[in-house]
Enzyme design. Structure first.
Site, short mmCIF file in Angstrom:
data_model
loop_
_atom_site.label_atom_id
_atom_site.label_comp_id
_atom_site.label_asym_id
_atom_site.label_seq_id
_atom_site.Cartn_x
_atom_site.Cartn_y
_atom_site.Cartn_z
N HIS A 192 8.07 -13.18 -4.90
CA HIS A 192 7.31 -11.95 -5.07
C HIS A 192 7.52 -10.99 -3.91
CE1 HIS A 192 3.70 -14.05 -3.07
NE2 HIS A 192 3.81 -12.94 -2.35
N GLU A 213 4.47 -10.55 -8.96
CA GLU A 213 4.71 -11.97 -9.20
C GLU A 213 5.80 -12.14 -10.26
OE1 GLU A 213 3.47 -14.19 -7.39
OE2 GLU A 213 1.33 -13.96 -6.98
N ASP A 243 0.20 -3.24 -0.72
CA ASP A 243 -0.78 -3.91 -1.58
C ASP A 243 -2.11 -4.16 -0.88
OD1 ASP A 243 0.26 -5.78 0.17
OD2 ASP A 243 1.13 -7.06 -1.35
N ASP A 294 7.78 -17.63 -4.25
CA ASP A 294 8.20 -17.52 -5.65
C ASP A 294 9.01 -16.23 -5.89
OD1 ASP A 294 6.19 -15.66 -5.37
OD2 ASP A 294 4.88 -16.48 -6.92
C1 GLP Z 1 1.77 -11.88 0.68
C2 GLP Z 1 2.08 -10.39 0.66
C3 GLP Z 1 3.56 -10.12 0.60
C4 GLP Z 1 4.28 -10.99 1.62
C5 GLP Z 1 4.08 -12.44 1.29
C6 GLP Z 1 4.81 -13.39 2.24
O1 GLP Z 1 1.60 -12.44 -0.57
N1 GLP Z 1 1.44 -9.69 -0.41
O2 GLP Z 1 3.79 -8.74 0.84
O3 GLP Z 1 5.66 -10.69 1.62
O4 GLP Z 1 2.68 -12.70 1.38
O5 GLP Z 1 4.02 -13.68 3.33
P1 GLP Z 1 4.51 -14.38 4.66
O6 GLP Z 1 5.25 -13.33 5.42
O7 GLP Z 1 3.25 -14.77 5.36
O8 GLP Z 1 5.35 -15.51 4.25
#
Ligand code: GLP
Length: 236
Positions: free
Chosen positions: A138, A143, A67, A136
């Protein structure tokens, strides 16, 4: 599904890096699906370490990222392209032209979604997709509520995601409100999946995703249906 419980963050990172390095050693021409967020940073630095010791060679490997924020250029230090370069690509011998991240600044974002799907197809699909998970549920930026059958598409970020990611931007109002993300369908088409999660705040959502009902309200729950899913977590 294989579930591996790690002792701590360093252990989780090494175990995840082991899975990724095995993929690259066994199939040097692999297409790796990569992820951003704070969780994979330790795995990337472990892979860099092994690369420097001569244990892994990324020269034939290709990568596609999940992404990107819409509106951020790759040179913006909050863009996911910048993150990948700084935390991984700049320190290994992958060819930059073989690393792909959606273009958050494309003039026509719908066309960019189509281009990205075609690109993944043209590479022969993803061999191993690394995934983090949001609070959440995702994955990528899919989402809650996102249809499971989607390929690359544009999303409006949830308030909770904007809040969670504000720590990187300094304040909430600086976080872009939209992103381009590979869809659940694109993710499920990867031949192997590696989900990593770290910290006590991820325990509930990981439980729900792996053992709860499969529902679009918990996007990661669909991973239960993937034939080759490995999960490495540590909730300490
Ligand atoms: C972002 C990314 C996700 C990732 C998520 C969790 O929103 N788009 O790909 O898994 O954050 O992030 P973290 O690893 O910092 O908890």
């Amino acid at each position: 599904m294989r579930i591996i419980e790690a002792k701590d963050y360093a252990d989780m990172s090494r175990k995840a890096a082991n899975v990724i390095s095995a993929q690259v050693i066994l199939e040097p021409r692999s297409v790796l699906g990569l992820a951003t967020g704070s969780t994979p940073i330790g795995a990337y630095s472990q892979l860099i370490d092994w690369y420097k010791k001569g244990d892994i060679d990324f020269s034939l490997t290709k990568s596609v990222n999940l992404d990107e924020y819409i509106g951020l250029d790759g040179s913006d230090d909050q863009s996911y392209r910048y993150f990948m370069n700084r935390n991984f690509f700049d320190s290994i011998n992958i060819k930059k032209e073989n690393t792909f991240v959606p273009n958050g600044k494309a003039a026509d974002m719908e066309a960019e979604c189509k281009r990205y799907d075609e690109l993944i197809d043209s590479l022969g699909g993803i061999d191993l997709q690394l995934l983090g998970i949001g609070h959440d549920g995702h994955i990528g930026f899919n989402e809650p509520g996102a249809a499971f059958e989607k390929t690359t598409h544009i999303v409006e970020l949830e308030e909770a995601t904007i809040k969670a990611n504000a720590r990187f931007f300094g304040s909430e109002d600086k976080v872009p409100k939209k992103a381009i993300t590979m869809g659940i369908k694109s993710i499920m088409q990867a031949r192997k999946l590696l989900l990593i999660a770290n910290g006590p705040d991820k325990r509930d959502i990981v439980e729900k995703a792996l053992h709860g009902p499969v529902t679009p309200m918990v996007p990661a729950s669909i991973l239960q249906f993937h034939p080759n899913l490995t999960v490495v977590y540590c909730f300490n």
